[in-house]
Write a protein that holds these residues in place. Sequence first.
Motif, short mmCIF file in Angstrom:
data_model
loop_
_atom_site.label_atom_id
_atom_site.label_comp_id
_atom_site.label_asym_id
_atom_site.label_seq_id
_atom_site.Cartn_x
_atom_site.Cartn_y
_atom_site.Cartn_z
N SER A 113 -10.38 -6.22 -2.88
CA SER A 113 -10.97 -5.36 -3.91
C SER A 113 -11.43 -6.13 -5.13
O SER A 113 -12.24 -5.63 -5.92
N MET A 137 -3.34 0.15 -4.70
CA MET A 137 -3.75 -1.07 -5.38
C MET A 137 -2.67 -1.59 -6.33
O MET A 137 -2.49 -2.80 -6.48
N ALA A 177 -8.35 0.13 -0.88
CA ALA A 177 -8.95 -0.36 -2.12
C ALA A 177 -9.39 0.77 -3.03
O ALA A 177 -9.52 0.59 -4.25
N ARG A 202 -1.06 -5.19 -5.92
CA ARG A 202 -1.02 -6.14 -7.04
C ARG A 202 0.41 -6.64 -7.27
O ARG A 202 0.64 -7.83 -7.52
N TRP A 236 -5.83 -5.46 -1.90
CA TRP A 236 -5.96 -5.75 -3.35
C TRP A 236 -6.83 -6.99 -3.56
O TRP A 236 -7.70 -7.02 -4.42
#
Length: 313
Positions: free
Chosen positions: A298, A128, A122, A132, A295
């Motif tokens: 996070s 990340m 994260a 995503r 992700w």
Amino acid sequence: MSMGWNWYIIALTALNLLGVAWLLWWTAKRRPGDPRPEETSHYWDEDVTEYNKPMPRWWITGFYIAIAFGIGYLIWFGGMGSIPGVSGWSSAQEHAIQKAAADARLEETFRPYQGQPLPALAADPVAMELGRSIFANTCATCHGSSAQGAIGYPNLADDIWHWGGEPEQVLQTVLDGREGIMPEWGTVLEGMGGPNAVDYVIAYVRTLGHSQEAVGSDFLAAQGKRLYEGVCVACHGIDGTGNQALGAPDLTDDYWMYGDSKESLYETIANGRHGVMPAHRELLGETRSRLVAAWVWSLSNQPNAEGAAGGTR
């Protein structure tokens, strides 16, 4: 594919090729009594005549060569059902080769993140971005591009987790999936509290998370409290805060995955719900699942300067 279907495909292919060859031969042939090419009786401006000339011989020959090429192509590459071609080539084999090459490239891309804990991932901007992207390709169909979910699909951008929001719990959800079952309690409750029993429970559930002093003065809620403690307490707890080990949601917050209308709550209690989060271990593999889980985690946990994450829970 059975041999019957193989022979069907072979016969269909052969008939098409023979039919095209016959059509070329038939239309190119001049017969006794056919008018000459210029005898079409179509004239314009007195000196412009429409002709009906046959195709040039080289053009027709080209068509025959194309038909012969098609026959050779089918024999070489195998276009007769499941019967292999002379070359041994198959689309399945080609797909397997290309997939293996693509998997090797992906493995090299994801190798640096193998086995990394979610908080460390994260804190890594590149990880990340990969997470995503994986989410957009795999998870957005149900949870939306912003991960805020929809009716029947949980919001992943808040700090409410039915199955636990610790990093390893989130990873387990992605890897192995979850199955949340709310049993049908309509018949049981009506047997305990009469035809309005479900409405009583709804009235009491709406008071959870608020001051309980008003329950005694609210007839519906007071009746619902007795029924709740006889049926619902086993999963959702005496105070309604739920049980993450079972996926039983907290009833004291203001989040309702299936909606908070009376009709929706009635449907949930009376007829139950069955929610399934598919397992992604086989689809994504451990490392990609780890990236997308990091992700998602996070979204409600901001990394601190040391690379760990400070949680909101």
